[in-house]
Design an enzyme around this catalytic site. Structure first.
Site, short mmCIF file in Angstrom:
data_model
loop_
_atom_site.label_atom_id
_atom_site.label_comp_id
_atom_site.label_asym_id
_atom_site.label_seq_id
_atom_site.Cartn_x
_atom_site.Cartn_y
_atom_site.Cartn_z
CD GLU A 54 -8.68 -3.35 -1.08
OE1 GLU A 54 -9.40 -3.49 -0.07
OE2 GLU A 54 -7.66 -4.05 -1.30
CG ASP B 162 -1.61 -1.32 1.45
OD1 ASP B 162 -2.06 -1.93 0.47
OD2 ASP B 162 -1.69 -1.75 2.62
NE ARG C 24 0.48 -7.01 0.58
CZ ARG C 24 -0.69 -6.59 1.06
NH1 ARG C 24 -1.68 -6.28 0.24
NH2 ARG C 24 -0.88 -6.47 2.36
#
Length: 345
Positions: free
Chosen positions: A218, A42, A316
């Site tokens: 999202e 993110d 990630r």
């Protein structure tokens, strides 16, 4: 450069010390290295008026918010992160500290993030921190509290932008009357931590590529170019099926009217076996140092399969990509770039 080669399910420690081993020829100009920052989902990257890049993202332990700062994107890989806030022991903001975003509004810094409760870990809501220091890595971060939506339910991934004198909030939220996970909503703001009026649904997961594993819209991010407001977002489960979609509206339209927004029927950024990057999404936008190149900052994994719940797979990595533009003024994201240097020209 040292990169993260952990296998699925491996929990990393602190960010590794990196040594740049692939210098760019001077004739190639500005560049960055992929991965940009390992072990950061993110990713949010802000190029501030001081010329520095400020970076934050979800820490794998989901227990704190860290900031990094560098004079170039390439140098972010070598920065020491600074913890600026930690989760509470219990109650609100005590679990699942997710997806922080850093914004500079009216001379102050704000961090938007999502968090659950240790007693109810999926009671995810949106929260805001404020800091009046010129440098967000210094000063005191004050808790402004929860962003109150029109109804109280699972909500996350708040982002904010100003357009034509009005500040807006866009976020993802579950509507208990709709059988999916999260939709995208927009509302006007009256302070940096509160909305006014009615929230408006801009998009809900209904296309095949938005509902794989979970029915999700999202991770919205805003890019203003070519007379349009572009809104990127992510859909499906957070494994290799995760991918990115796009909405856009004319800059002179009513942004609170869902009819003003157009939606791409296909994902605009998705996993690539060719480059070895999987599940790209939850992005932010920035530019090269000289402002000549538009860039996407996103996360992806270097393998397609995860062990267990992919939310708890730490691998990630924050990455950078170059945005091109077609003849009609729409962005072309291509495929996630492979590991190594990415030149901006």
């Amino acid at each position: 450069m040292t990169t993260n080669n952990s296998m699925p399910g491996t929990v990393p420690g602190d960010l590794p010390a990196s040594d740049e081993t692939t210098p760019a020829p001077e004739t190639q100009g500005e560049y960055a290295l992929n991965p940009l920052v390992p072990w950061r989902a993110d990713p949010w990257c802000l190029k501030h008026t001081d010329g520095f890049y400020y970076f934050t993202g979800s820490v794998p332990a989901y227990d704190r918010i860290e900031l990094m700062c560098a004079p170039s994107l390439r140098e972010l890989a070598f920065c020491e992160p600074k913890t600026v806030w930690r989760k509470h022991d219990s109650g609100p903001m005590s679990y699942h500290i997710w997806a922080p975003e850093l914004h500079f509004i009216d001379g102050k810094w704000y961090l938007y993030f999502a968090a659950g409760r240790a007693e109810d870990i999926w009671n995810i809501r949106m929260y805001v921190l404020e800091n009046d220091s010129p440098n967000p890595l210094e000063g005191q971060w004050t808790e402004c509290g929860k962003i109150e939506a029109n109804w109280d339910s699972f909500s996350l991934d708040a982002t904010t932008f100003e357009h034509n004198g009005t500040r807006y909030l866009i976020w993802a939220q579950n509507d208990p009357t709709i059988k999916n996970n999260t939709n995208l909503y927009i509302a006007e703001m009256d302070t940096p931590w509160s909305i006014r009026g009615q929230q408006v649904r801009l998009s809900q997961p209904e296309l095949d590529w938005e509902i794989r594993g979970f029915a999700v819209n999202e991770g919205a991010a805003i890019l203003k170019r070519n007379g349009r407001i572009f809104l990127s977002y992510s859909g499906s489960a957070t494994d290799a099926r995760y991918c990115m979609g796009l909405l856009w509206a004319d800059e002179n339209s009513d942004l609170l009217d869902p009819a003003s927004w157009h939606k791409s029927p296909q994902p605009v950024f998705a996993s690539s076996q060719e480059s070895g990057q999987y599940g790209p999404g939850h992005n932010s936008f920035t530019t090269s140092q000289d402002g000549s190149a538009d860039l996407i900052i996103y996360h992806a994994r270097p393998y397609p399969k995860t062990v267990g719940d992919p939310l708890y797979d730490p691998n990630r990595q924050a990455r950078v990509g170059l945005i091109h533009w077609d003849a009609s003024g729409l962005p072309i994201f291509g495929i996630p770039a492979p590991d190594g240097p990415l030149f901006f020209k």
